[in-house]
Design a protein around this motif. Sequence first.
Motif, PDB file in Angstrom:
ATOM      1  N   ALA A 286     -15.839  24.989 -29.243  1.00  0.00           N
ATOM      2  CA  ALA A 286     -14.875  23.939 -28.901  1.00  0.00           C
ATOM      3  C   ALA A 286     -15.646  22.685 -28.511  1.00  0.00           C
ATOM      4  O   ALA A 286     -16.625  22.768 -27.773  1.00  0.00           O
ATOM      5  CB  ALA A 286     -13.981  24.389 -27.749  1.00  0.00           C
ATOM      6  N   THR A 287     -15.220  21.529 -29.009  1.00  0.00           N
ATOM      7  CA  THR A 287     -15.942  20.273 -28.767  1.00  0.00           C
ATOM      8  C   THR A 287     -14.978  19.178 -28.350  1.00  0.00           C
ATOM      9  O   THR A 287     -13.921  18.997 -28.973  1.00  0.00           O
ATOM     10  CB  THR A 287     -16.687  19.822 -30.041  1.00  0.00           C
ATOM     11  OG1 THR A 287     -17.611  20.823 -30.437  1.00  0.00           O
ATOM     12  CG2 THR A 287     -17.427  18.516 -29.794  1.00  0.00           C
TER      13      THR A 287
ATOM     14  N   PHE B  53     -10.907  18.470 -20.050  1.00  0.00           N
ATOM     15  CA  PHE B  53     -10.454  18.229 -21.429  1.00  0.00           C
ATOM     16  C   PHE B  53     -10.944  19.317 -22.378  1.00  0.00           C
ATOM     17  O   PHE B  53     -10.316  19.614 -23.395  1.00  0.00           O
ATOM     18  CB  PHE B  53     -10.948  16.867 -21.913  1.00  0.00           C
ATOM     19  CG  PHE B  53     -10.192  15.695 -21.336  1.00  0.00           C
ATOM     20  CD1 PHE B  53      -8.813  15.680 -21.305  1.00  0.00           C
ATOM     21  CD2 PHE B  53     -10.880  14.599 -20.820  1.00  0.00           C
ATOM     22  CE1 PHE B  53      -8.111  14.604 -20.770  1.00  0.00           C
ATOM     23  CE2 PHE B  53     -10.196  13.520 -20.288  1.00  0.00           C
ATOM     24  CZ  PHE B  53      -8.802  13.521 -20.261  1.00  0.00           C
ATOM     25  N   LEU B  54     -12.081  19.924 -22.047  1.00  0.00           N
ATOM     26  CA  LEU B  54     -12.663  20.949 -22.917  1.00  0.00           C
ATOM     27  C   LEU B  54     -11.953  22.298 -22.774  1.00  0.00           C
ATOM     28  O   LEU B  54     -11.897  23.081 -23.725  1.00  0.00           O
ATOM     29  CB  LEU B  54     -14.151  21.104 -22.582  1.00  0.00           C
ATOM     30  CG  LEU B  54     -15.007  21.997 -23.487  1.00  0.00           C
ATOM     31  CD1 LEU B  54     -14.954  21.523 -24.928  1.00  0.00           C
ATOM     32  CD2 LEU B  54     -16.443  22.042 -22.978  1.00  0.00           C
ATOM     33  N   ALA B  55     -11.390  22.574 -21.591  1.00  0.00           N
ATOM     34  CA  ALA B  55     -10.800  23.891 -21.320  1.00  0.00           C
ATOM     35  C   ALA B  55      -9.713  24.289 -22.322  1.00  0.00           C
ATOM     36  O   ALA B  55      -9.750  25.403 -22.867  1.00  0.00           O
ATOM     37  CB  ALA B  55     -10.267  23.929 -19.892  1.00  0.00           C
TER      38      ALA B  55
ATOM     39  N   ALA C   3     -11.459  13.060 -25.993  1.00  0.00           N
ATOM     40  CA  ALA C   3     -11.023  13.151 -24.607  1.00  0.00           C
ATOM     41  C   ALA C   3      -9.731  12.375 -24.392  1.00  0.00           C
ATOM     42  O   ALA C   3      -9.633  11.201 -24.746  1.00  0.00           O
ATOM     43  CB  ALA C   3     -12.113  12.619 -23.678  1.00  0.00           C
ATOM     44  N   GLY C   4      -8.717  13.060 -23.840  1.00  0.00           N
ATOM     45  CA  GLY C   4      -7.453  12.422 -23.530  1.00  0.00           C
ATOM     46  C   GLY C   4      -6.489  12.339 -24.684  1.00  0.00           C
ATOM     47  O   GLY C   4      -5.363  11.870 -24.512  1.00  0.00           O
ATOM     48  N   LEU C   5      -6.870  12.792 -25.870  1.00  0.00           N
ATOM     49  CA  LEU C   5      -6.005  12.658 -27.041  1.00  0.00           C
ATOM     50  C   LEU C   5      -4.838  13.637 -27.000  1.00  0.00           C
ATOM     51  O   LEU C   5      -3.719  13.321 -27.402  1.00  0.00           O
ATOM     52  CB  LEU C   5      -6.820  12.869 -28.324  1.00  0.00           C
ATOM     53  CG  LEU C   5      -6.094  12.610 -29.645  1.00  0.00           C
ATOM     54  CD1 LEU C   5      -5.623  11.160 -29.705  1.00  0.00           C
ATOM     55  CD2 LEU C   5      -7.016  12.906 -30.830  1.00  0.00           C
TER      56      LEU C   5
ATOM     57  N   SER D 228     -13.608   7.027 -21.381  1.00  0.00           N
ATOM     58  CA  SER D 228     -12.582   8.061 -21.585  1.00  0.00           C
ATOM     59  C   SER D 228     -12.626   9.135 -20.508  1.00  0.00           C
ATOM     60  O   SER D 228     -11.625   9.828 -20.280  1.00  0.00           O
ATOM     61  CB  SER D 228     -12.747   8.704 -22.967  1.00  0.00           C
ATOM     62  OG  SER D 228     -14.007   9.368 -23.079  1.00  0.00           O
ATOM     63  N   VAL D 229     -13.777   9.312 -19.851  1.00  0.00           N
ATOM     64  CA  VAL D 229     -13.897  10.279 -18.759  1.00  0.00           C
ATOM     65  C   VAL D 229     -14.665   9.632 -17.609  1.00  0.00           C
ATOM     66  O   VAL D 229     -15.506   8.757 -17.831  1.00  0.00           O
ATOM     67  CB  VAL D 229     -14.616  11.575 -19.211  1.00  0.00           C
ATOM     68  CG1 VAL D 229     -13.754  12.381 -20.161  1.00  0.00           C
ATOM     69  CG2 VAL D 229     -15.968  11.264 -19.846  1.00  0.00           C
TER      70      VAL D 229
END
Length: 550
Positions: free
Chosen positions: A483-484, A501-503, A522-524, A491-492
């Motif tokens: 996962a990426t 965001f990765l979880a 990130a955040g999408l 953004s972070v």
Amino acid sequence: MRSSTDTLRFAFQPVVNLTTGGIAGMEVLVRPETGDLLAEARRDPELDGRLAVLAVRAAARKETLLPLHINVFAGTLADLGGLTPLHRAVREVGRLPWEVTIDIGPPYTHVPRRALLEAVSELRAQGFRICADGVGDGDVPLRLLTDLAPDLVKLDASLLERPAAMRAMQTLCEQLGALLSVEGVETEEQCATARAAGAQLAQGELFAPATRVPAADVYVPARPPGLATTPPSGPWVREFVRPAALLPDSASADQVRALLTGSPDVSGVVLVDRDGVPVRSVHRSRFLLSMSGRYGHALYADRPAAKLGDVPRTVGVDATAWEVLDVVAVGDADRTSDDVAVVDRRGRCVGVVRLADLVRALAETRVEEAAGLNPLTRLPGSDAITGEVDRRIAEGRTFALSWLDVDHFKEVNDGAGFAAGDELIRSVGRTLQWAASGHTRVGHIGGDDFLVLTDLEGLEQLAAAVLNVPWAAGGRAVTLSLATVLCEPGSVTDHRQAAAFLAPLKKAAKSLHGTSWVLSQAGLGEYEILRGTPVTAVQADHTAAESPGH
């Protein structure tokens, strides 16, 4: 008639290197005995220009070889241009312009921007280095600061109480290629904060007060364990730059001998051309040995010192400590103790680094890293990766943070045995390390979980290297999930938010059939499936295969 400068005195305050603990330069400060001469100089550019010339001559009388910091008001530069009298005075006292940094101070209000930038450009052409002084306590516009593109930015110590501002200035300096300094440091706590904020230089009462005789020693608090914030490729060279003993390439051997015998702390001399580019490097011990022979002085005293020098070893200011070691490793073994000249983007020598400083720093870095290594893979744990994530966020860099694990690893251990499972984990770790390039960081955070931090250009190659392998343990086929999350500047805010965001991406990758890879920004809130098949699609294929007519 007596002049306002007749009773003038000067004081000297060291600028210290927070990494090496040495003196990086000496700021020359005006100390009038009567009246407010500095207020007059702020209003009178001609007077301010004369003070700068007198400061250079005062430093020459004290016979200091250290690089100098000379203060000039921004309005003076805009009015007088390139300060030709200062350039002439520097040459007359036997110094080189690139040994002098012009500390441009406020106020900037009402200073013609174009005239100031033209004056700075002329000073650079003469060889002077440029410092933006009083940032944080003055009125320098941010746009003008970036247009000045200074070699050094001096922050007021009051900014140390504002972490967001310190992070912003550290990021700006990284982008400009400038060193970051904090002035007015009075306590060890302020020194520790400056170090943690990424400042390379500092000055203030804590290290040494301003005195009429340049200080030979300074007090620099020891760096607390674990404070070092080093990039994956090693500490940056700019953290270890010491002042260089510079002489023109036309200098005679006797001139070099006089400099070395009068300055026992100088380990070598760099001979530079008129543009400040290193031409030859003179090692102290080898040079003095040649001169001290039976006929050494008679043979060499009046001859060019370059005859007794070597081709200089040079690195750029953006090099890392490991790159310096690569330079040192090439060539004669008897030159391993030579100073390495550090050059700026124009090829001018801005200082030297000593091998001992680098080896000590790298050893400390490796000791700290070893304490956090996973015993199974010898890879660093999560702290090393998350710390680097925070550094890249502070630097405003785009990066990709990935999580990788083995699917159904408990079943692998139960079916193939823990020894086969351990070997599988070691193999995955070795593959990740082998595929890592550039500034990629690989961490083993426990069990079958890995964290990978990389630049975007290295992401696809690394993913292919680990996902295209037909993994197996004890004869059982094994699949991986990757996962990426892509993090753009802004953004972070820190590694915790990046991990948040990765979880969900990790959960999505684990829900896919076969080796999988999901990617999102990130955040999408949405993600793309790059590898793997949704379980519902797999079930539909099985149902279709079992239905009549198939």
